[in-house]
Design an enzyme around this catalytic site. Sequence first.
Site, short mmCIF file in Angstrom:
data_model
loop_
_atom_site.label_atom_id
_atom_site.label_comp_id
_atom_site.label_asym_id
_atom_site.label_seq_id
_atom_site.Cartn_x
_atom_site.Cartn_y
_atom_site.Cartn_z
N TYR A 345 0.81 -1.23 0.00
CA TYR A 345 0.00 0.00 0.00
C TYR A 345 0.84 1.27 0.00
CZ TYR A 345 -3.17 -3.28 2.54
OH TYR A 345 -3.90 -4.33 2.98
N CYS A 372 14.49 -11.47 -1.41
CA CYS A 372 14.97 -11.37 -2.78
C CYS A 372 14.00 -10.59 -3.66
CB CYS A 372 15.20 -12.77 -3.34
SG CYS A 372 16.31 -13.71 -2.30
N GLU A 373 13.74 -9.36 -3.30
CA GLU A 373 12.84 -8.47 -4.03
C GLU A 373 13.36 -7.06 -3.82
OE1 GLU A 373 9.63 -8.58 -5.49
OE2 GLU A 373 9.52 -10.76 -5.43
#
Length: 446
Positions: A345, A372-373
């Site tokens: 959000y 891992c992002e």
Amino acid sequence: MSSELDPAIWPASATRNSAGEITIAGLSVTEIAAEYGTPVFIFDEADVRKRARDYVAAFKVDDIETSVHYAGKAFITTKIAQWVNQEGLGIDVASAGELEVALRAGIDPAQIVMHGNNKSVKDLERAVEVGIGRVVIDSLIEIERLNSIASSAGIVQQVLLRLTVGVEAHTHEAISTAHEDQKFGLSVASGMAMAAVDNVMESDALSLAGLHSHIGSQIFDASGFELATHRVVDFAAQIKQRHGLTVSELDVGGGMGIAYVAGDDPLDVTTMAKSILDIVRTECARVKIPVPKISVEPGRAIIGNPGITVYEVGTIKPVELDSGITRHYISVDGGMSDNIRTALYDAEYTTTIANRVSTGMPVISRVVGKHCESGDIVVRDTQLPADIRPGDLLAVAATGAYCRSMASNYNHIPRPAAVCVNEGKSQVLLRRETIEDLLALDGGLS
Ligand SMILES: *Cc1c(COP(=O)(O)O)cnc(C)c1O
């Protein structure tokens, strides 16, 4: 950047001791981190109880029967359910799992309300079996389903109908013509809501206790409730005309906003309650129906600010931005698996070093997790001291709602412990998961 703890954002008891460590209810986060590990969610029990109590008090008036339900989806454990129930609140659940927590906490089923747009047959069977107070109907199919379950059980189930009235409220904006293109509720405009009333009236196993409307979250003023109540009350008048039935209960939902960052300025509970009750009185008088019993369902407003997350800093990486300035990427030992709200959000949070007070120069910083992002961000924009170092503890404020309850095991990271503190003593609300807990689910190993 400040090492001061804004009381509008941090738990009521949060302060710093002489060593500069944040303490909650008299216990330092350094001690808590040493005992339970990090990341750890820490809840100020007295603050949760006080906010719950204040809600009940704010809605207690002479001329209207009122009730407050805690929206368990914000974060529920048996202890939390007991605290809020002892302070006079019922419990909202949205699944058989949340229901079981409330039941194991010893909550009277009559004080429990079940929500959800796709309650399963099992969810509904369990709800009926234990004698749940209200089921909030969300679709025509659910009426058939619940009718058959309640008939078989030989009971009459009290239900509310969740209406979609085309009002959506977020913070300062209430959108009156919000499109109805979403999954929740029975649309009044399309006639689905009246069809639901007709079907419930025809059923011998269901009884129409009242109407429900929930218009959004992080609501900072009462204008959205005004618009929604206007339409709900019009609908109640139509029900009276069509079926001669006086609607005896109106649940106006939850969504009352809280302060996450400086400048967030939600109405205090007393003012919000007074506004909502005034709106109901005015609207009922307008269509000449008696004022029904009023329920509200705060979640975040009870549990959001009393909870914080404490992380340990692992790495710090200076990254030069196009503008030539440097941003510190501060990596902590959790991330989107314990707080998905920033990624989901664009939620904003307040953070500070928790184990000491630093006089270091403020540096533009971003607190990120270990997943891992690249979107694995806990606090997108903040300033932290230049001297922040591995091993420092970072506290993130107002993470009590929708963080641990939305936690995942992404990257096979065990979900953090949640602990509560009261009068200098800590207790486990939820223990930390272990890698063994996760491996126990693995079919290849059983
Ligand atoms: C989510 C929800 C609430 C609670 O919302 P908060 O923002 O936590 O107050 C209450 N009622 C319903 C139906 C909800 O879906």
